[in-house]
Enzyme design. Structure first.
Site, PDB file in Angstrom:
ATOM      1  N   SER A   1      79.163  63.386  28.413  1.00 48.54           N
ATOM      2  CA  SER A   1      78.312  63.673  27.262  1.00 48.54           C
ATOM      3  C   SER A   1      78.947  63.171  25.981  1.00 48.54           C
ATOM      4  CB  SER A   1      78.135  65.183  27.075  1.00 48.54           C
ATOM      5  OG  SER A   1      77.678  65.771  28.239  1.00 48.54           O
TER       6      SER A   1
ATOM      7  N   HIS B   1      71.323  60.779  29.124  1.00 50.18           N
ATOM      8  CA  HIS B   1      72.094  59.844  28.300  1.00 50.18           C
ATOM      9  C   HIS B   1      71.518  58.443  28.463  1.00 50.18           C
ATOM     10  CE1 HIS B   1      75.486  62.796  28.640  1.00 50.18           C
ATOM     11  NE2 HIS B   1      74.966  62.944  29.826  1.00 50.18           N
TER      12      HIS B   1
ATOM     13  N   HIS C   1      74.104  66.361  36.559  1.00 55.89           N
ATOM     14  CA  HIS C   1      74.933  67.558  36.715  1.00 55.89           C
ATOM     15  C   HIS C   1      74.288  68.487  37.746  1.00 55.89           C
ATOM     16  CE1 HIS C   1      75.704  66.103  32.598  1.00 55.89           C
ATOM     17  NE2 HIS C   1      76.931  66.547  32.785  1.00 55.89           N
TER      18      HIS C   1
ATOM     19  N   TYR D   1      73.827  71.537  37.451  1.00 57.24           N
ATOM     20  CA  TYR D   1      72.933  72.512  36.811  1.00 57.24           C
ATOM     21  C   TYR D   1      71.544  71.959  36.521  1.00 57.24           C
ATOM     22  CZ  TYR D   1      74.349  70.221  32.406  1.00 57.24           C
ATOM     23  OH  TYR D   1      74.610  69.309  31.421  1.00 57.24           O
ATOM     24  N   GLU D   2      71.390  70.636  36.578  1.00 60.38           N
ATOM     25  CA  GLU D   2      70.068  70.081  36.235  1.00 60.38           C
ATOM     26  C   GLU D   2      69.051  70.331  37.336  1.00 60.38           C
ATOM     27  OE1 GLU D   2      70.553  66.128  33.817  1.00 60.38           O
ATOM     28  OE2 GLU D   2      72.344  66.501  34.987  1.00 60.38           O
TER      29      GLU D   2
ATOM     30  N   ALA E   1      83.267  66.075  28.531  1.00 58.82           N
ATOM     31  CA  ALA E   1      83.510  66.987  27.419  1.00 58.82           C
ATOM     32  C   ALA E   1      83.916  68.318  28.033  1.00 58.82           C
ATOM     33  CB  ALA E   1      82.236  67.148  26.609  1.00 58.82           C
TER      34      ALA E   1
ATOM     35  N   MET F   1      81.423  71.470  33.152  1.00 62.28           N
ATOM     36  CA  MET F   1      80.317  71.604  34.108  1.00 62.28           C
ATOM     37  C   MET F   1      80.074  70.314  34.894  1.00 62.28           C
ATOM     38  SD  MET F   1      77.615  73.506  31.576  1.00 62.28           S
ATOM     39  CE  MET F   1      78.145  74.737  30.369  1.00 62.28           C
ATOM     40  N   SER F   2      81.082  69.463  34.993  1.00 66.43           N
ATOM     41  CA  SER F   2      80.846  68.167  35.650  1.00 66.43           C
ATOM     42  C   SER F   2      82.102  67.705  36.388  1.00 66.43           C
ATOM     43  CB  SER F   2      80.457  67.118  34.596  1.00 66.43           C
ATOM     44  OG  SER F   2      81.562  66.835  33.761  1.00 66.43           O
TER      45      SER F   2
ATOM     46  N   ASN G   1      85.497  72.114  22.142  1.00 63.86           N
ATOM     47  CA  ASN G   1      85.444  73.497  21.632  1.00 63.86           C
ATOM     48  C   ASN G   1      86.521  74.321  22.313  1.00 63.86           C
ATOM     49  OD1 ASN G   1      83.392  73.045  23.982  1.00 63.86           O
ATOM     50  ND2 ASN G   1      83.897  75.220  24.076  1.00 63.86           N
TER      51      ASN G   1
ATOM     52  N   HIS H   1      75.354  73.325  22.474  1.00 69.22           N
ATOM     53  CA  HIS H   1      75.572  71.922  22.837  1.00 69.22           C
ATOM     54  C   HIS H   1      75.793  71.041  21.606  1.00 69.22           C
ATOM     55  CE1 HIS H   1      75.489  68.478  25.451  1.00 69.22           C
ATOM     56  NE2 HIS H   1      74.530  67.918  24.732  1.00 69.22           N
TER      57      HIS H   1
HETATM   58  N1  HPA Z   1      82.326  75.250  28.950  1.00 64.98           N
HETATM   59  C1  HPA Z   1      81.730  74.474  29.888  1.00 64.98           C
HETATM   60  N2  HPA Z   1      81.434  73.199  29.687  1.00 64.98           N
HETATM   61  C2  HPA Z   1      81.774  72.660  28.506  1.00 64.98           C
HETATM   62  C3  HPA Z   1      82.393  73.399  27.504  1.00 64.98           C
HETATM   63  C4  HPA Z   1      82.685  74.772  27.742  1.00 64.98           C
HETATM   64  O1  HPA Z   1      83.243  75.504  26.889  1.00 64.98           O
HETATM   65  N3  HPA Z   1      82.569  72.555  26.436  1.00 64.98           N
HETATM   66  C5  HPA Z   1      82.087  71.345  26.817  1.00 64.98           C
HETATM   67  N4  HPA Z   1      81.590  71.402  28.067  1.00 64.98           N
END
Ligand code: HPA
Length: 265
Positions: free
Chosen positions: A25, A56, A78, A80-81, A108, A203-204, A227, A239
């Site tokens: 991402s 993307h 992903h 989750y999709e 990310a 998540m990937s 983050n 996001h």
């Molecule tokens: N958790 C899960 N997936 C993420 C995060 C997170 O804090 N930041 C970026 N992708």
């Protein structure tokens, strides 16, 4: 040879990639470093995720950095999709079929380490699959019992560190834990993940790493920390915020990756 591999080779103008890259991402702009890439939409490629779903754009790019011929997947599906855990099976196997002996993944991630703040980059040393699912479910032969020790190639990681050092980039390293999302983790889950030894959360990536090791590829992975993980700062996670924070990390990650590919042999 699969039909998808044949199709790509019919369009590849003689580019035979040895390195595959999957962009996470916010990292799509990496493709701008390729001169005159050949770009194919996932919609043209049998078995690839729907270009819309991957969010993307969903494109395969073939190009060169110095003498290194590479294939870049911009956009991943992903878990989750769709709840389909092997949605990246054909893309990863297609990279292997095209001749990629190495796969570099980017993503990310949230940080579980105080010293790795948003905007920094982390090389993944190992992972924890916290989802309980596996993209090799349903594989028939004994090759499905893939050895996952040294899944993240230590020689490539040393090269990343050397480049980061030369470029004055602080490169963290640590263990990535895969949560399935799409909701962010709870603070309690992050506490648990810390106790298990995780350093970053996302998540990937993990399904692709398993698929790539199954396909016999060498693997390396880099996370951009967007983050602090849930409960570690006062920020409300969403996001847009994670993408906003990614800027400096993306720049450093690109530098490391481009230098690595320039020197690749
Ligand atoms: N958790 C899960 N997936 C993420 C995060 C997170 O804090 N930041 C970026 N992708």
């Amino acid at each position: 040879m699969s039909k998808t591999v044949e199709y790509i080779q019919s369009k590849s103008q003689g580019i035979n990639p040895t390195v595959g890259i999957i962009l996470g991402s916010g990292l799509g702009s990496f493709v701008n470093v390729l001169e005159n890439p050949i770009s194919l939409s996932y919609d043209e490629l049998d078995g690839f995720p729907d270009a819309g779903v991957s969010g993307h754009g969903g494109k395969l790019h073939l190009g060169k950095i110095n003498h290194t011929e590479i294939a870049v997947l911009q956009g991943r599906a992903h878990y989750y999709e769709t709840g389909v855990v092997d949605a990246m099976k054909i893309p990863v196997r297609t990279l292997a079929g095209l001749g990629c002996e190495t796969l570099i993944l980017t993503n990310a991630a949230g940080s579980l380490m105080e010293e790795a703040q948003p905007g920094s980059v982390m090389a993944i040393t190992d992972h924890i699959n916290f989802t309980g699912v596996n993209p090799l479910f349903g594989e028939g032969s004994n090759t499905r019992f893939v050895d996952m020790a040294d899944a993240y190639n230590s020689d490539m990681r040393s090269r990343f560190h050397k480049i980061a050092n030369d470029e004055n980039i602080k490169l963290h390293e640590g263990i990535y834990i895969w949560f399935c999302g799409p909701s962010f983790e709870t603070p309690a889950e992050i506490q648990a993940a810390k106790m298990m030894g995780a350093n970053a959360v996302g998540m990937s990536t993990v399904p692709e790493v398993i698929l790539a090791r199954h396909a016999g590829m060498k693997v390396a992975a880099l996370s951009v920390i967007t983050n602090m993980a849930a409960g570690m700062s006062d920020e409300v996670l969403n996001h847009e915020l994670t993408m906003e924070n990614a800027g400096k990390g993306i720049k450093d990650l690109k530098t490391i990756l481009v230098r690595f590919l320039e020197l690749y042999s």
